[in-house]
Scaffold this active site. Structure first.
Site, short mmCIF file in Angstrom:
data_model
loop_
_atom_site.label_atom_id
_atom_site.label_comp_id
_atom_site.label_asym_id
_atom_site.label_seq_id
_atom_site.Cartn_x
_atom_site.Cartn_y
_atom_site.Cartn_z
N ILE A 260 1.29 -1.08 0.22
CA ILE A 260 -0.10 0.27 -0.30
C ILE A 260 1.19 1.35 -0.33
CG2 ILE A 260 -0.21 0.35 2.34
CD1 ILE A 260 -3.53 0.47 1.80
N ASN B 232 11.80 -8.06 6.62
CA ASN B 232 11.52 -7.51 8.16
C ASN B 232 11.42 -8.22 8.79
OD1 ASN B 232 13.15 -4.86 6.05
ND2 ASN B 232 11.38 -4.23 6.21
N VAL C 66 4.66 -4.82 10.00
CA VAL C 66 2.97 -5.89 10.64
C VAL C 66 4.14 -7.37 11.10
CG1 VAL C 66 1.32 -7.04 9.01
CG2 VAL C 66 1.60 -4.32 8.59
N HIS D 205 6.38 -11.66 6.03
CA HIS D 205 5.97 -10.84 4.35
C HIS D 205 7.67 -10.87 3.68
CE1 HIS D 205 5.39 -7.04 7.35
NE2 HIS D 205 6.33 -6.76 6.50
#
Ligand code: DGP
Length: 111
Positions: free
Chosen positions: A30, A83, A92, A96
């Site tokens: 995003i 990360n 988050v 990912h």
């Protein structure tokens, strides 16, 4: 569980999906940091790379990332970032992989 990427995987939060298979989902970030910036996640919740013990899932995530890079046409090269944890800059808490490309990304590590 109040996990934003679990909600994206479940279709409860909209995302621009670019690839999915049985184990993984890839969708556009995003807040893109490059012309092509896609996140690859496991469909089942795993907080970070720290907890990854399944070689099959690891392979599926890497294979999905490579597939995304090819589909995005990142012929000039690309970068994969995971990360991990607070020192690693993870915001988050659902594993990912960032697939970044479409411009020269520079060197991250000095030699
Ligand atoms: P990290 O710092 O590695 O945890 O990066 C998390 C990334 O997730 C960050 O680049 C922005 C992205 N992100 C956060 N919330 C959403 C969302 O709701 N949808 C999408 N597509 N990306 C998100």
């Amino acid at each position: 569980m109040d996990c934003i990427f679990c909600k994206i995987a479940a279709g409860e939060i909209p995302s621009e999906r670019v690839f999915e298979d049985e184990l993984t989902l890839a969708f556009r970030d995003i807040q893109p940091q490059a012309p092509s910036h896609v996140l690859v996640i496991p469909k089942t919740h795993l907080a970070s790379l720290d907890g990854l013990e399944d070689p099959g899932l690891a392979g599926a995530l890497l294979t999905a990332a490579a597939r995304v890079a090819r589909d995005e046409g990142l012929d000039g090269g690309w970068r994969l970032i995971a990360n991990t944890g607070s020192d690693g800059g993870q915001e988050v808490d659902h594993l990912h992989l960032h697939v970044l490309g479409g411009r020269p990304l520079g060197r991250m590590l000095s030699s």
